[in-house]
Every structure is written in structure tokens, then in C-alpha cells.
Write a protein that holds these residues in place. Sequence first.
Motif, PDB file in Angstrom:
ATOM      1  N   HIS A  18       9.063   6.952  11.244  1.00  0.00           N
ATOM      2  CA  HIS A  18       9.108   6.404   9.890  1.00  0.00           C
ATOM      3  C   HIS A  18       8.109   7.118   8.975  1.00  0.00           C
ATOM      4  O   HIS A  18       8.367   7.286   7.781  1.00  0.00           O
ATOM      5  CB  HIS A  18       8.834   4.897   9.897  1.00  0.00           C
ATOM      6  N   ALA A  19       6.993   7.544   9.539  1.00  0.00           N
ATOM      7  CA  ALA A  19       5.997   8.287   8.751  1.00  0.00           C
ATOM      8  C   ALA A  19       6.558   9.656   8.366  1.00  0.00           C
ATOM      9  O   ALA A  19       6.332  10.136   7.253  1.00  0.00           O
ATOM     10  CB  ALA A  19       4.693   8.441   9.535  1.00  0.00           C
ATOM     11  N   ARG A  20       7.282  10.289   9.286  1.00  0.00           N
ATOM     12  CA  ARG A  20       7.907  11.578   8.969  1.00  0.00           C
ATOM     13  C   ARG A  20       8.920  11.408   7.837  1.00  0.00           C
ATOM     14  O   ARG A  20       8.980  12.235   6.918  1.00  0.00           O
ATOM     15  CB  ARG A  20       8.561  12.166  10.217  1.00  0.00           C
ATOM     16  N   PHE A  21       9.714  10.351   7.886  1.00  0.00           N
ATOM     17  CA  PHE A  21      10.664  10.083   6.802  1.00  0.00           C
ATOM     18  C   PHE A  21       9.923   9.803   5.495  1.00  0.00           C
ATOM     19  O   PHE A  21      10.374  10.216   4.427  1.00  0.00           O
ATOM     20  CB  PHE A  21      11.575   8.896   7.155  1.00  0.00           C
ATOM     21  N   PHE A  22       8.812   9.101   5.586  1.00  0.00           N
ATOM     22  CA  PHE A  22       8.001   8.827   4.399  1.00  0.00           C
ATOM     23  C   PHE A  22       7.557  10.149   3.775  1.00  0.00           C
ATOM     24  O   PHE A  22       7.673  10.344   2.570  1.00  0.00           O
ATOM     25  CB  PHE A  22       6.790   7.958   4.780  1.00  0.00           C
ATOM     26  N   GLY A  23       7.062  11.062   4.600  1.00  0.00           N
ATOM     27  CA  GLY A  23       6.634  12.371   4.104  1.00  0.00           C
ATOM     28  C   GLY A  23       7.768  13.131   3.445  1.00  0.00           C
ATOM     29  O   GLY A  23       7.598  13.746   2.393  1.00  0.00           O
ATOM     30  N   LEU A  24       8.936  13.073   4.051  1.00  0.00           N
ATOM     31  CA  LEU A  24      10.096  13.764   3.490  1.00  0.00           C
ATOM     32  C   LEU A  24      10.548  13.102   2.185  1.00  0.00           C
ATOM     33  O   LEU A  24      10.936  13.796   1.236  1.00  0.00           O
ATOM     34  CB  LEU A  24      11.232  13.799   4.510  1.00  0.00           C
ATOM     35  N   GLN A  25      10.443  11.786   2.111  1.00  0.00           N
ATOM     36  CA  GLN A  25      10.796  11.083   0.875  1.00  0.00           C
ATOM     37  C   GLN A  25       9.839  11.457  -0.254  1.00  0.00           C
ATOM     38  O   GLN A  25      10.263  11.652  -1.402  1.00  0.00           O
ATOM     39  CB  GLN A  25      10.788   9.564   1.089  1.00  0.00           C
ATOM     40  N   VAL A  26       8.571  11.597   0.080  1.00  0.00           N
ATOM     41  CA  VAL A  26       7.580  12.019  -0.912  1.00  0.00           C
ATOM     42  C   VAL A  26       7.937  13.414  -1.438  1.00  0.00           C
ATOM     43  O   VAL A  26       7.877  13.677  -2.641  1.00  0.00           O
ATOM     44  CB  VAL A  26       6.162  11.991  -0.305  1.00  0.00           C
ATOM     45  N   LEU A  27       8.325  14.300  -0.527  1.00  0.00           N
ATOM     46  CA  LEU A  27       8.720  15.649  -0.930  1.00  0.00           C
ATOM     47  C   LEU A  27       9.980  15.606  -1.799  1.00  0.00           C
ATOM     48  O   LEU A  27      10.054  16.290  -2.825  1.00  0.00           O
ATOM     49  CB  LEU A  27       8.943  16.525   0.312  1.00  0.00           C
ATOM     50  N   ASP A  28      10.955  14.802  -1.411  1.00  0.00           N
ATOM     51  CA  ASP A  28      12.176  14.634  -2.213  1.00  0.00           C
ATOM     52  C   ASP A  28      11.851  14.173  -3.631  1.00  0.00           C
ATOM     53  O   ASP A  28      12.402  14.692  -4.607  1.00  0.00           O
ATOM     54  CB  ASP A  28      13.097  13.585  -1.580  1.00  0.00           C
ATOM     55  N   PHE A  45       0.830  -1.206   0.000  1.00  0.00           N
ATOM     56  CA  PHE A  45       0.000   0.000   0.000  1.00  0.00           C
ATOM     57  C   PHE A  45       0.866   1.258   0.000  1.00  0.00           C
ATOM     58  O   PHE A  45       0.595   2.207  -0.739  1.00  0.00           O
ATOM     59  CB  PHE A  45      -0.945   0.005   1.206  1.00  0.00           C
ATOM     60  N   LEU A  46       1.924   1.279   0.801  1.00  0.00           N
ATOM     61  CA  LEU A  46       2.806   2.453   0.870  1.00  0.00           C
ATOM     62  C   LEU A  46       3.501   2.699  -0.465  1.00  0.00           C
ATOM     63  O   LEU A  46       3.655   3.857  -0.877  1.00  0.00           O
ATOM     64  CB  LEU A  46       3.832   2.300   1.994  1.00  0.00           C
ATOM     65  N   MET A  47       3.879   1.635  -1.140  1.00  0.00           N
ATOM     66  CA  MET A  47       4.505   1.810  -2.456  1.00  0.00           C
ATOM     67  C   MET A  47       3.506   2.415  -3.442  1.00  0.00           C
ATOM     68  O   MET A  47       3.857   3.296  -4.221  1.00  0.00           O
ATOM     69  CB  MET A  47       5.060   0.478  -2.966  1.00  0.00           C
ATOM     70  N   GLN A  48       2.261   1.957  -3.389  1.00  0.00           N
ATOM     71  CA  GLN A  48       1.229   2.518  -4.258  1.00  0.00           C
ATOM     72  C   GLN A  48       0.920   3.959  -3.872  1.00  0.00           C
ATOM     73  O   GLN A  48       0.745   4.813  -4.741  1.00  0.00           O
ATOM     74  CB  GLN A  48      -0.047   1.676  -4.193  1.00  0.00           C
ATOM     75  N   LEU A  49       0.836   4.217  -2.592  1.00  0.00           N
ATOM     76  CA  LEU A  49       0.537   5.568  -2.112  1.00  0.00           C
ATOM     77  C   LEU A  49       1.615   6.553  -2.553  1.00  0.00           C
ATOM     78  O   LEU A  49       1.325   7.676  -2.952  1.00  0.00           O
ATOM     79  CB  LEU A  49       0.397   5.577  -0.585  1.00  0.00           C
ATOM     80  N   GLN A  50       2.849   6.120  -2.501  1.00  0.00           N
ATOM     81  CA  GLN A  50       3.966   6.983  -2.890  1.00  0.00           C
ATOM     82  C   GLN A  50       3.870   7.387  -4.361  1.00  0.00           C
ATOM     83  O   GLN A  50       4.403   8.420  -4.753  1.00  0.00           O
ATOM     84  CB  GLN A  50       5.287   6.270  -2.611  1.00  0.00           C
ATOM     85  N   GLU A  51       3.187   6.600  -5.162  1.00  0.00           N
ATOM     86  CA  GLU A  51       3.012   6.903  -6.578  1.00  0.00           C
ATOM     87  C   GLU A  51       1.876   7.898  -6.839  1.00  0.00           C
ATOM     88  O   GLU A  51       1.724   8.377  -7.963  1.00  0.00           O
ATOM     89  CB  GLU A  51       2.743   5.619  -7.363  1.00  0.00           C
ATOM     90  N   ALA A  52       1.071   8.192  -5.823  1.00  0.00           N
ATOM     91  CA  ALA A  52      -0.052   9.115  -6.002  1.00  0.00           C
ATOM     92  C   ALA A  52       0.487  10.484  -6.428  1.00  0.00           C
ATOM     93  O   ALA A  52       1.365  11.043  -5.766  1.00  0.00           O
ATOM     94  CB  ALA A  52      -0.860   9.237  -4.717  1.00  0.00           C
TER      95      ALA A  52
END
Length: 160
Positions: free
Chosen positions: A69-79, A44-51
Motif C-alpha cells: 500500500h505504501a508503494r501504491f501511495f508513492g506511485l499515486q503521489v507521482l501520478d 495524516f496520509l491525506m495531509q502528507l499527500q498535499e505536501a
Amino acid sequence: MASDFAALTSRLVNGKDFDVTVLDQVIAAAYSPVDPNRGAANQFLMQLQEAPDLWQQADSIIEKASNPHARFFGLQVLDDAIRTRWKILPADQKDGIKNYVVGKIINMSQDEATLIREKVFINKLNLTLVEILKKEWPHNWPTFVSDLVGSSRSSELLCE
């Protein structure tokens, strides 16, 4: 249990407002070696990251997430958005991202305890700033060096 997880993830993508607490729960499942939904959470996270518009929630994720880990996920999305969409973003959105990242770095670097506790996250923020600089300096951000020098004068911790 799997149907509960499916309902949880559908709340994240189908709701009007992005629910960071749900993202925290999904990420907790993804990082838990004993959670039966770990595989589904990772998928799901991999799919969400593609949104395509998820990057617009990055600041909310970074600010509101309780799971590191969620904060890092958010920062990765921004990157990812900076690397792949920067050239097509309107100038006001670019400025907003730039100001957010710089402000977050300055904010988190003001206090030595926060600087030590959040060192890895701040390093990732610095790498995000470098991605912005690759796109903006020197043509669109000619004052970066003087801005950096000025900021470093205000706090020795910021230099670290």
C-alpha cells in the motif's frame, strides 16, 4: 498510544531524511481495521499527500517500501505530480520521471513470476506512463512508438 503515533508521524515530516519505514508503519495503521490510530493515520496520509515536494520522494517510497500500500501511495503521489505540476517542472526532472517510470516497467516485466505477482502495480505504472504520454507525445517524445516497438522486441513479457 495516540502520542506514540503523533511522535511517529512527526518523525516522518520533521526529519532531514524521509523515512520510508515510518511511512510503512503509518500506512499499515491506516489499512488495519483494528488499529486505534487508523483514523489519525488516514488523516495524516491525506495531509502528507498535499505536501508540495513529496513527489520528489516517490521513487524512494516505491523502491524502499515493504508495504504494498505504501508503494501504491508513492506511485499515486507521482501520478498527482504528473497531472498537476508537469508543465512547470524543468526538462531534466521530466526526463528523470519518464526514465524512472519506463525503467521500472521494463525491470518489473522481465521476469514472469514478478509480472504475475506485481500485475496490479505494473498496471498502475502503465497508467502513470499514459499520464506522461498525454503530456509529452508527440511533441516532446516523438520516438515513443519506436521506443515501445524496440522494447517489445527484447521481451515478449514486456508486451503483456
